[in-house]
Scaffold this active site. Structure first.
Site, mmCIF file in Angstrom:
data_model
loop_
_atom_site.group_PDB
_atom_site.id
_atom_site.type_symbol
_atom_site.label_atom_id
_atom_site.label_comp_id
_atom_site.label_asym_id
_atom_site.label_seq_id
_atom_site.Cartn_x
_atom_site.Cartn_y
_atom_site.Cartn_z
ATOM 1 N N LYS A 112 0.824 -1.215 0.000
ATOM 2 C CA LYS A 112 0.000 0.000 0.000
ATOM 3 C C LYS A 112 0.852 1.258 0.000
ATOM 4 O O LYS A 112 0.514 2.235 -0.668
ATOM 5 C CB LYS A 112 -0.971 -0.004 1.190
ATOM 6 N N LYS A 193 -5.024 -10.130 -5.750
ATOM 7 C CA LYS A 193 -6.271 -10.561 -5.107
ATOM 8 C C LYS A 193 -7.448 -9.672 -5.503
ATOM 9 O O LYS A 193 -7.254 -8.494 -5.797
ATOM 10 C CB LYS A 193 -6.110 -10.643 -3.584
ATOM 11 N N LYS A 196 -11.984 -4.874 -2.957
ATOM 12 C CA LYS A 196 -13.094 -3.933 -3.088
ATOM 13 C C LYS A 196 -12.617 -2.571 -3.557
ATOM 14 O O LYS A 196 -13.411 -1.761 -4.020
ATOM 15 C CB LYS A 196 -13.918 -3.827 -1.794
HETATM 16 P P1 TYM Z 1 -11.031 -6.325 4.698
HETATM 17 O O1 TYM Z 1 -12.236 -5.484 4.859
HETATM 18 O O2 TYM Z 1 -9.982 -5.874 3.782
HETATM 19 O O3 TYM Z 1 -11.454 -7.791 4.287
HETATM 20 C C1 TYM Z 1 -12.491 -8.444 4.966
HETATM 21 C C2 TYM Z 1 -12.288 -9.938 4.922
HETATM 22 O O4 TYM Z 1 -12.345 -10.404 3.572
HETATM 23 C C3 TYM Z 1 -11.224 -11.228 3.309
HETATM 24 N N1 TYM Z 1 -10.844 -11.047 1.896
HETATM 25 C C4 TYM Z 1 -10.652 -12.045 1.037
HETATM 26 N N2 TYM Z 1 -10.725 -13.377 1.166
HETATM 27 C C5 TYM Z 1 -10.471 -14.133 0.064
HETATM 28 N N3 TYM Z 1 -10.162 -13.605 -1.152
HETATM 29 C C6 TYM Z 1 -10.082 -12.268 -1.324
HETATM 30 N N4 TYM Z 1 -9.810 -11.754 -2.516
HETATM 31 C C7 TYM Z 1 -10.333 -11.420 -0.201
HETATM 32 N N5 TYM Z 1 -10.344 -10.067 -0.027
HETATM 33 C C8 TYM Z 1 -10.641 -9.870 1.262
HETATM 34 C C9 TYM Z 1 -10.140 -10.742 4.246
HETATM 35 O O5 TYM Z 1 -9.204 -11.752 4.499
HETATM 36 C C10 TYM Z 1 -10.937 -10.385 5.472
HETATM 37 O O6 TYM Z 1 -11.131 -11.518 6.297
HETATM 38 N N6 TYM Z 1 -7.673 -6.322 8.309
HETATM 39 C C11 TYM Z 1 -9.008 -6.866 8.072
HETATM 40 C C12 TYM Z 1 -10.071 -6.181 8.868
HETATM 41 C C13 TYM Z 1 -9.914 -6.315 10.358
HETATM 42 C C14 TYM Z 1 -10.042 -7.508 11.116
HETATM 43 C C15 TYM Z 1 -9.840 -7.129 12.469
HETATM 44 C C16 TYM Z 1 -10.301 -8.827 10.772
HETATM 45 C C17 TYM Z 1 -9.640 -5.317 11.229
HETATM 46 N N7 TYM Z 1 -9.605 -5.799 12.487
HETATM 47 C C18 TYM Z 1 -9.875 -8.076 13.495
HETATM 48 C C19 TYM Z 1 -10.332 -9.761 11.823
HETATM 49 C C20 TYM Z 1 -10.127 -9.387 13.146
HETATM 50 C C21 TYM Z 1 -9.254 -6.723 6.551
HETATM 51 O O7 TYM Z 1 -8.399 -6.791 5.769
HETATM 52 O O8 TYM Z 1 -10.496 -6.505 6.167
#
Ligand code: TYM
Length: 328
Positions: A112, A193, A196
């Protein structure tokens, strides 16, 4: 007492089937077995530089999608991270013991920050906030997609470090993968990957995409000129489509390959489109109903915040006491 599960999704964009297959679809499945807490991590989302209006809208959308995908407020605590001050407060306590080098080595931070002229401290400290989310609730299991593995490892290191300095305080969390363990890739570039925040709309299928749009995106997904259905690293575009098929139907890639052997990509893509449309249909229908009743949504997230605050503030007091702060 049941073990606790915690996870969160950022309201930083429309949710994709990557978010769904990697994480969200796994949330409601844990509700009967574990004590579940699911958070809309809006404090994390602002590291993306999202504008206030979009953040506000997405925050409602994700809360509604949590419910539409089967989260039951009578079973799980569902809330906004910004409604529970202990998240930001605990982060500071963890911040002061985190080695700078470890943060700088995180792959997500490197990827990033490489795209930015000015790198904000929030982007660097993102994993500390995430670690705090998890340990604040003594969560044992964290359902996340494969791309979050390093963040979970980081959390585990921090638990060890804090407990080593101040004595046993946090429990060691573990990642909880979906059955397929899927990492869903971009439909236009299968080496990155599905995200969003991808600017190319055709790269991602969004949970709320209409059936026609889903069909179009799958039809135009990048494949190869080999023309045979197989599951290998030379045919990464096809491999990704088979992973999506497998994650939804729970058929193994081998089964799918043998089912489609001798058939063209067109037939496979057509079936996949129908499978995705049908998997998302009930969520889309529930979503429409839920988002139209903002009053009920508000009742649910306020109640969730009250319950989360009760747990989190107790844990924070315990942490403060361990650190040596004077009790008020
Ligand atoms: P975020 O919002 O980026 O993603 C949310 C969840 O979606 C999963 N994910 C995917 N899984 C498979 N293939 C993909 N292309 C893909 N894109 C996203 C992510 O693995 C995630 O589980 N850092 C976290 C948010 C967070 C969090 C936490 C999660 C903040 N605090 C505490 C668990 C516990 C995240 O990236 O969210």
């Amino acid at each position: 007492m049941k073990d606790r599960v915690f996870s969160g999704i950022q309201p930083s964009g429309n949710l994709t089937i990557g978010n769904y297959l990697g994480a969200l679809s796994n949330f409601s499945k844990q509700q009967d077995k574990y004590d579940c807490i699911y958070c809309v991590v809006d404090l994390h989302a602002i590291t993306s530089g999202i504008d206030p209006k979009t953040l506000h809208e997405r925050s409602f959308e994700i809360m509604a999608l949590y419910l539409a995908s089967g989260l039951d407020p009578n079973k799980s605590i569902i809330f906004y991270q910004s409604h529970v001050p202990a998240h930001a407060e605990l982060m500071w306590a963890l911040n002061v013991i985190t080695p700078l080098g470890q943060l700088q080595r995180m792959t997500q931070f490197k990827a990033k920050s490489a795209k930015k002229d000015e790198i904000q401290a929030g982007l660097l400290n993102y994993p500390i906030l995430m670690a705090g989310d998890i340990v604040l609730y003594d969560a044992k299991y964290v359902p996340v997609g494969d791309d979050q593995r390093q963040h979970i490892e980081f959390t585990r290191d921090l638990v060890e470090k804090f407990n080593g300095i101040y004595g046993e305080t946090f429990i060691m969390p573990e990642m909880l993968k979906t059955k397929s363990g899927a990492r869903i890739m971009s439909l236009q570039d299968p080496t990155s990957k599905m995200s969003k925040s991808d600017e190319d709309d055709k790269a991602s299928i969004f949970i709320l995409d209409e059936p026609k749009r889903i069909e179009k995106k799958i039809k135009s997904a990048v494949t190869d000129s080999l023309g045979n259905i197989d599951y290998n690293n030379e045919q990464l575009g096809l491999k990704n489509l088979i992973n999506i098929y497998s994650a939804i139907t729970l058929k193994s890639p081998e089964e799918i390959v043998s089912e489609y052997s001798g058939k063209g990509y067109g037939a496979f893509k057509g079936d996949l489109a129908q499978i995705v449309v049908e998997a998302l249909r009930p969520i889309q229908e529930n979503y429409k109903e839920i988002i139209s009743d903002k009053g009920e949504l508000e009742r649910i997230y306020k109640d969730g915040a009250d319950k989360a605050n009760e747990i989190a503030s107790k844990k924070l007091s315990e942490v403060y006491e361990k650190i040596g702060f004077v009790k008020k």
